[in-house]
Design a protein around this motif. Sequence first.
Motif, mmCIF file in Angstrom:
data_model
loop_
_atom_site.group_PDB
_atom_site.id
_atom_site.type_symbol
_atom_site.label_atom_id
_atom_site.label_comp_id
_atom_site.label_asym_id
_atom_site.label_seq_id
_atom_site.Cartn_x
_atom_site.Cartn_y
_atom_site.Cartn_z
ATOM 1 N N ALA A 31 0.836 -1.207 0.000
ATOM 2 C CA ALA A 31 0.000 0.000 0.000
ATOM 3 C C ALA A 31 0.867 1.251 0.000
ATOM 4 O O ALA A 31 0.569 2.233 -0.703
ATOM 5 C CB ALA A 31 -0.929 -0.020 1.210
ATOM 6 N N ALA A 32 1.963 1.220 0.783
ATOM 7 C CA ALA A 32 2.874 2.363 0.789
ATOM 8 C C ALA A 32 3.540 2.536 -0.571
ATOM 9 O O ALA A 32 3.749 3.671 -1.031
ATOM 10 C CB ALA A 32 3.923 2.173 1.879
ATOM 11 N N ALA A 33 3.859 1.420 -1.248
ATOM 12 C CA ALA A 33 4.464 1.514 -2.578
ATOM 13 C C ALA A 33 3.494 2.131 -3.585
ATOM 14 O O ALA A 33 3.874 2.970 -4.416
ATOM 15 C CB ALA A 33 4.912 0.127 -3.045
ATOM 16 N N VAL A 34 2.221 1.729 -3.518
ATOM 17 C CA VAL A 34 1.216 2.325 -4.418
ATOM 18 C C VAL A 34 1.044 3.809 -4.137
ATOM 19 O O VAL A 34 0.958 4.634 -5.063
ATOM 20 C CB VAL A 34 -0.121 1.566 -4.266
ATOM 21 C CG1 VAL A 34 -1.225 2.274 -5.040
ATOM 22 C CG2 VAL A 34 0.029 0.124 -4.748
ATOM 23 N N LEU A 88 3.264 5.789 -2.897
ATOM 24 C CA LEU A 88 4.455 6.485 -3.393
ATOM 25 C C LEU A 88 4.406 6.653 -4.900
ATOM 26 O O LEU A 88 4.790 7.705 -5.435
ATOM 27 C CB LEU A 88 5.697 5.683 -2.970
ATOM 28 C CG LEU A 88 7.053 6.301 -3.336
ATOM 29 C CD1 LEU A 88 7.233 7.655 -2.654
ATOM 30 C CD2 LEU A 88 8.185 5.356 -2.951
ATOM 31 N N TRP A 89 3.908 5.644 -5.604
ATOM 32 C CA TRP A 89 3.806 5.746 -7.062
ATOM 33 C C TRP A 89 2.809 6.849 -7.454
ATOM 34 O O TRP A 89 3.057 7.621 -8.376
ATOM 35 C CB TRP A 89 3.366 4.396 -7.622
ATOM 36 C CG TRP A 89 3.052 4.419 -9.082
ATOM 37 C CD1 TRP A 89 3.872 4.768 -10.107
ATOM 38 C CD2 TRP A 89 1.786 4.115 -9.676
ATOM 39 N NE1 TRP A 89 3.221 4.680 -11.313
ATOM 40 C CE2 TRP A 89 1.933 4.279 -11.078
ATOM 41 C CE3 TRP A 89 0.564 3.704 -9.170
ATOM 42 C CZ2 TRP A 89 0.883 4.063 -11.958
ATOM 43 C CZ3 TRP A 89 -0.467 3.467 -10.057
ATOM 44 C CH2 TRP A 89 -0.315 3.656 -11.423
ATOM 45 N N ILE A 90 1.685 6.898 -6.743
ATOM 46 C CA ILE A 90 0.707 7.954 -7.028
ATOM 47 C C ILE A 90 1.287 9.327 -6.725
ATOM 48 O O ILE A 90 1.083 10.296 -7.469
ATOM 49 C CB ILE A 90 -0.589 7.696 -6.219
ATOM 50 C CG1 ILE A 90 -1.244 6.392 -6.681
ATOM 51 C CG2 ILE A 90 -1.555 8.859 -6.362
ATOM 52 C CD1 ILE A 90 -2.444 5.987 -5.851
ATOM 53 N N PRO A 142 5.379 6.654 -16.903
ATOM 54 C CA PRO A 142 5.487 5.314 -17.487
ATOM 55 C C PRO A 142 6.454 4.402 -16.727
ATOM 56 O O PRO A 142 6.258 3.195 -16.708
ATOM 57 C CB PRO A 142 5.968 5.579 -18.918
ATOM 58 C CG PRO A 142 6.540 6.954 -18.878
ATOM 59 C CD PRO A 142 5.782 7.713 -17.844
ATOM 60 N N TRP A 143 7.523 4.975 -16.132
ATOM 61 C CA TRP A 143 8.492 4.148 -15.404
ATOM 62 C C TRP A 143 8.560 4.518 -13.919
ATOM 63 O O TRP A 143 9.438 4.037 -13.205
ATOM 64 C CB TRP A 143 9.889 4.300 -16.011
ATOM 65 C CG TRP A 143 9.963 3.760 -17.396
ATOM 66 C CD1 TRP A 143 9.934 4.471 -18.554
ATOM 67 C CD2 TRP A 143 10.044 2.385 -17.763
ATOM 68 N NE1 TRP A 143 10.001 3.653 -19.632
ATOM 69 C CE2 TRP A 143 10.070 2.341 -19.175
ATOM 70 C CE3 TRP A 143 10.099 1.187 -17.060
ATOM 71 C CZ2 TRP A 143 10.152 1.150 -19.881
ATOM 72 C CZ3 TRP A 143 10.182 0.003 -17.762
ATOM 73 C CH2 TRP A 143 10.199 -0.016 -19.151
ATOM 74 N N SER A 144 7.638 5.331 -13.463
ATOM 75 C CA SER A 144 7.686 5.747 -12.063
ATOM 76 C C SER A 144 7.310 4.620 -11.103
ATOM 77 O O SER A 144 7.568 4.714 -9.898
ATOM 78 C CB SER A 144 6.743 6.933 -11.834
ATOM 79 O OG SER A 144 5.411 6.574 -12.173
ATOM 80 N N TRP A 145 6.684 3.552 -11.615
ATOM 81 C CA TRP A 145 6.305 2.429 -10.756
ATOM 82 C C TRP A 145 7.484 1.529 -10.414
ATOM 83 O O TRP A 145 7.404 0.700 -9.495
ATOM 84 C CB TRP A 145 5.241 1.575 -11.443
ATOM 85 C CG TRP A 145 5.727 1.011 -12.768
ATOM 86 C CD1 TRP A 145 5.633 1.585 -13.987
ATOM 87 C CD2 TRP A 145 6.403 -0.246 -12.953
ATOM 88 N NE1 TRP A 145 6.188 0.794 -14.957
ATOM 89 C CE2 TRP A 145 6.674 -0.348 -14.332
ATOM 90 C CE3 TRP A 145 6.798 -1.264 -12.107
ATOM 91 C CZ2 TRP A 145 7.334 -1.437 -14.875
ATOM 92 C CZ3 TRP A 145 7.450 -2.363 -12.644
ATOM 93 C CH2 TRP A 145 7.709 -2.438 -14.023
ATOM 94 N N THR A 146 8.622 1.669 -11.122
ATOM 95 C CA THR A 146 9.728 0.724 -10.960
ATOM 96 C C THR A 146 10.303 0.741 -9.547
ATOM 97 O O THR A 146 10.433 -0.299 -8.892
ATOM 98 C CB THR A 146 10.830 1.026 -11.978
ATOM 99 O OG1 THR A 146 10.270 1.057 -13.289
ATOM 100 C CG2 THR A 146 11.916 -0.031 -11.910
ATOM 101 N N ALA A 147 10.650 1.942 -9.079
ATOM 102 C CA ALA A 147 11.273 2.039 -7.750
ATOM 103 C C ALA A 147 10.324 1.579 -6.641
ATOM 104 O O ALA A 147 10.735 0.773 -5.780
ATOM 105 C CB ALA A 147 11.759 3.465 -7.508
ATOM 106 N N PRO A 148 9.054 2.024 -6.607
ATOM 107 C CA PRO A 148 8.169 1.505 -5.570
ATOM 108 C C PRO A 148 7.980 -0.012 -5.631
ATOM 109 O O PRO A 148 7.891 -0.686 -4.603
ATOM 110 C CB PRO A 148 6.844 2.235 -5.835
ATOM 111 C CG PRO A 148 7.240 3.482 -6.527
ATOM 112 C CD PRO A 148 8.407 3.116 -7.371
ATOM 113 N N PHE A 149 7.908 -0.559 -6.855
ATOM 114 C CA PHE A 149 7.739 -2.004 -6.986
ATOM 115 C C PHE A 149 8.963 -2.748 -6.447
ATOM 116 O O PHE A 149 8.824 -3.760 -5.738
ATOM 117 C CB PHE A 149 7.514 -2.351 -8.458
ATOM 118 C CG PHE A 149 7.392 -3.830 -8.720
ATOM 119 C CD1 PHE A 149 6.209 -4.491 -8.455
ATOM 120 C CD2 PHE A 149 8.467 -4.547 -9.230
ATOM 121 C CE1 PHE A 149 6.097 -5.858 -8.679
ATOM 122 C CE2 PHE A 149 8.364 -5.903 -9.469
ATOM 123 C CZ PHE A 149 7.171 -6.567 -9.191
#
Length: 418
Positions: free
Chosen positions: A33-36, A38-40, A46-53
Amino acid sequence: MRQLVSWVASACVGFVRACVVMVVSMLVPAVWAAAVALWIWWGGGPWSWTAPFVWACIGTLALSRPVCRMVRSLVAKWTGTVIPAVYRQAGPVTQMSTGYWWNGYSYERTSRDARLDQRWRTRWRDPALRRDLRFTAIAPVTAGVVAAVPPAGAAAAIFGLFQPSPAMRVAGVLGAVVAVAGAPYAWRAVEPVAVRFLRPSPAMTLADRVDELTAQRADTTIAQAAEIRRIERDLHDGAQARLVALGLSLATAEKLMETDPDQAKALMREARAGATTSLTELRELVKGINPPVLNERGLIDAVRALALDSPLETAVSADVQLRMDPPIESALYFGVAELLTNAVKHAHATRARITIARDDTGIVVQVEDNGRGGADVRAGGGLAGLHRRLAVFDGTLEITSPAGGPTHARMMLPCASL
């Protein structure tokens, strides 16, 4: 009135346990949930999800084993159900003649690098990792959801009862009823879930047993080699040397028989004394390998004879005469001998009590002394060797030895021939 107080106490304890189960089971979902979030917050590129994932995956791997250990601990503490962990243990790290360190997987330049590489490889290849990850994915939607009912009902009650709307107040009352009624039972869902998904699989249990038997085989081989060297040393330094001297004395007496009969008789007397001493040494050596009384009269009589030879004031109590397989009798006999020796040598005891009994699973031998205590199983010590000797037969050794004494040792061997 007493039943009401007991039920209220049970509800309070259950509510606290439900909150604990909910928090522990929701740790990994909280990371995602914290990763999601952070992505928001980063804008959803397009690649901002990489680090949180990546961070969520790392957090899941880091939390999986601690979460499972906490769940096992809670289940054991609350219900008494013990769930074995069965994690692979890292083996020894060995320095080779080239200077490199071998950790079972690769060669490294330093001991620290070898251990670090070994630790990560062992954990990554451990089947328990997949089991823990599976549990952290299943627990939130099973035990976690059920455990969240009382806290959710309490939150609804607090929110609804302070609202002016009658409908909200009714909802608050219903939330309070749900919280109070479900508190004693909601946390109990964690036990069947943990038992189902955290217990070791048959393959893991078999692999662990193979590793244990491999280690026991190595220990047995080392012990046998050491015993052979001891026998060879005792024969060489004792009986063999006396027999050589005996032969020389007889040869000299033979030459002096006609010229000096008195000297020849003296040499014959010395040879006879040497032969008696050699025979005594050989008997003691045979007794140390396999006591004759153990073969002739069984474990109980052999232990009684051992107690008579001990400097301790030793009392032996036993069931009716038991006869078991010779290897089992030998293991228990030498175990009692080791414990009595430790009581004299290290604990400075004056009295000991030996109890031999049988139960539904096997034979139990208990040795208690009045020494100063402080005995523990140390690597390379006599108790560690005794533990390995019993483990070959799936036996156990339990030592209770507080500082100041007394020391109580319990040996148990499963035996179907009782």
